[in-house]
Design a protein around this motif. Sequence first.
Motif, PDB file in Angstrom:
ATOM      1  N   ALA A 189     -34.468 -53.936   9.416  1.00  0.00           N
ATOM      2  CA  ALA A 189     -34.193 -55.313   8.986  1.00  0.00           C
ATOM      3  C   ALA A 189     -35.452 -56.159   8.912  1.00  0.00           C
ATOM      4  O   ALA A 189     -35.446 -57.252   8.340  1.00  0.00           O
ATOM      5  CB  ALA A 189     -33.188 -55.960   9.938  1.00  0.00           C
ATOM      6  N   ILE A 190     -36.565 -55.668   9.469  1.00  0.00           N
ATOM      7  CA  ILE A 190     -37.833 -56.403   9.424  1.00  0.00           C
ATOM      8  C   ILE A 190     -38.508 -56.142   8.078  1.00  0.00           C
ATOM      9  O   ILE A 190     -38.651 -54.993   7.659  1.00  0.00           O
ATOM     10  CB  ILE A 190     -38.764 -55.962  10.562  1.00  0.00           C
ATOM     11  N   PHE A 218     -41.848 -60.208  17.379  1.00  0.00           N
ATOM     12  CA  PHE A 218     -41.039 -60.565  16.213  1.00  0.00           C
ATOM     13  C   PHE A 218     -39.796 -59.695  16.159  1.00  0.00           C
ATOM     14  O   PHE A 218     -39.863 -58.478  16.291  1.00  0.00           O
ATOM     15  CB  PHE A 218     -41.814 -60.397  14.911  1.00  0.00           C
ATOM     16  N   ARG A 219     -38.669 -60.349  15.938  1.00  0.00           N
ATOM     17  CA  ARG A 219     -37.391 -59.692  15.745  1.00  0.00           C
ATOM     18  C   ARG A 219     -36.771 -60.208  14.457  1.00  0.00           C
ATOM     19  O   ARG A 219     -36.810 -61.409  14.175  1.00  0.00           O
ATOM     20  CB  ARG A 219     -36.465 -59.977  16.931  1.00  0.00           C
ATOM     21  N   ALA A 220     -36.169 -59.322  13.669  1.00  0.00           N
ATOM     22  CA  ALA A 220     -35.502 -59.742  12.440  1.00  0.00           C
ATOM     23  C   ALA A 220     -34.318 -60.645  12.788  1.00  0.00           C
ATOM     24  O   ALA A 220     -33.556 -60.349  13.714  1.00  0.00           O
ATOM     25  CB  ALA A 220     -35.023 -58.532  11.651  1.00  0.00           C
ATOM     26  N   PRO A 221     -34.156 -61.756  12.097  1.00  0.00           N
ATOM     27  CA  PRO A 221     -33.022 -62.643  12.356  1.00  0.00           C
ATOM     28  C   PRO A 221     -31.695 -61.897  12.266  1.00  0.00           C
ATOM     29  O   PRO A 221     -31.487 -61.047  11.394  1.00  0.00           O
ATOM     30  CB  PRO A 221     -33.145 -63.693  11.243  1.00  0.00           C
ATOM     31  N   PHE A 254     -39.934 -55.696  17.230  1.00  0.00           N
ATOM     32  CA  PHE A 254     -38.854 -55.316  18.142  1.00  0.00           C
ATOM     33  C   PHE A 254     -37.540 -55.141  17.410  1.00  0.00           C
ATOM     34  O   PHE A 254     -37.222 -55.886  16.479  1.00  0.00           O
ATOM     35  CB  PHE A 254     -38.703 -56.363  19.244  1.00  0.00           C
ATOM     36  N   GLY A 255     -36.792 -54.128  17.866  1.00  0.00           N
ATOM     37  CA  GLY A 255     -35.462 -53.866  17.337  1.00  0.00           C
ATOM     38  C   GLY A 255     -34.499 -53.528  18.455  1.00  0.00           C
ATOM     39  O   GLY A 255     -33.882 -54.406  19.041  1.00  0.00           O
ATOM     40  N   PRO A 256     -34.371 -52.221  18.825  1.00  0.00           N
ATOM     41  CA  PRO A 256     -33.431 -51.853  19.884  1.00  0.00           C
ATOM     42  C   PRO A 256     -33.851 -52.363  21.263  1.00  0.00           C
ATOM     43  O   PRO A 256     -33.006 -52.640  22.105  1.00  0.00           O
ATOM     44  CB  PRO A 256     -33.433 -50.322  19.853  1.00  0.00           C
ATOM     45  N   THR A 257     -35.162 -52.433  21.522  1.00  0.00           N
ATOM     46  CA  THR A 257     -35.632 -52.899  22.830  1.00  0.00           C
ATOM     47  C   THR A 257     -35.675 -54.417  22.862  1.00  0.00           C
ATOM     48  O   THR A 257     -35.729 -55.086  21.832  1.00  0.00           O
ATOM     49  CB  THR A 257     -37.017 -52.312  23.148  1.00  0.00           C
ATOM     50  N   ASP A 258     -35.667 -54.963  24.078  1.00  0.00           N
ATOM     51  CA  ASP A 258     -35.511 -56.394  24.290  1.00  0.00           C
ATOM     52  C   ASP A 258     -36.869 -57.046  24.537  1.00  0.00           C
ATOM     53  O   ASP A 258     -37.504 -56.806  25.565  1.00  0.00           O
ATOM     54  CB  ASP A 258     -34.582 -56.637  25.483  1.00  0.00           C
TER      55      ASP A 258
END
Length: 356
Positions: free
Chosen positions: A341-342, A314-317, A296-300
Amino acid sequence: MKSSKNKRILFLALSGIGNLIMQLPAITAVKKQHPAWHITVCVAPRGTAEIARSQPGIDDVLEMPIRANAMQHIKNIITLHRRSFDVGVALSPGQLLKSAAYLFLAGIPVRIGNSYPFNHNPHATLFLTKAFHERPGIHDIEQNLTLITPLCDTIPHNSNYELIIPEQNIQEAKTIFAPISYKVQAISYVGIHAGSALGFAWKRWPLDRFAEVARLYSRKHPSARFIIFGSHNEQTEKMRLADMINNHCSARIADTVTASLMTTAATIQRCSLFISNDSGLMHIAAAVGVPTIGLFGPTDECQTGPRGAKSVAFRAPGTKPAYNTERAHYFGTEPHISMLAITPQQVLDTIGSMAV
């Protein structure tokens, strides 16, 4: 409203594959509590009709073009009007204003849906007889379960989704799987979906990073084989990724699969792990019980993350969501900075924490 009298219920589900899967728990809950009610699901031509027709709790499926001219909209509304529905539910997300207008113009007396932004009002309820405000940070499964509270005495506590696969598709998957049963018996098959719906390229993680995950994973699991999934529109990217993986590992350990949607679901079900961008296939994998990692990036992920019993998002910190389904966004045609960022190692570490 909650009486046992036979009723004709219309669910408008006008979004994509993943959205429909997240809407299924609400549809299933109504049918389970009111088995005599006739459930119709109306979908847009986005590949979702095949899913809806395969689910035992849905009695009828209508597929209507909704990005159309005025004449087509009139035809759609006349078709709905002739069905004499007692209740209409505009499932979320799914062009909420248009859905509410359809329910009203179709003459449906009880019209349920979420409020929507319209004419500077963030919570407009025009055309609805019962409206709910979407709650921030709540998953779409729960948002849609809230919509059926006027119809049901109880709402399910376990809001994980489930996709029922017909036996015919299971048998078709066996024949598709046979050519990718390699000479060396695989201990496990890892499914990958590196694509996204058309117009959502910014949700994609770069192909070379998927390939690097495969290379690192195959070091630890030398008998693992990788299956690249995706639509016909993604065939070029699928072939590129398979070639990258095979070149990285100096062996043919990756192949591609293209089939009908439910046969694809049956093929995914045979995998022991599925790695994917936020996509409809990610939700299919989670819904058929496969351990799934959604990137996940732009979506929640709090709203649309995978909800299988064995799935994680998983989302990049340090990154945050930036997309809202009810507002216009354009993030370009390249992966969003939050996807970049991942790192492959982070994904590999997440796999390790899942003990698969």
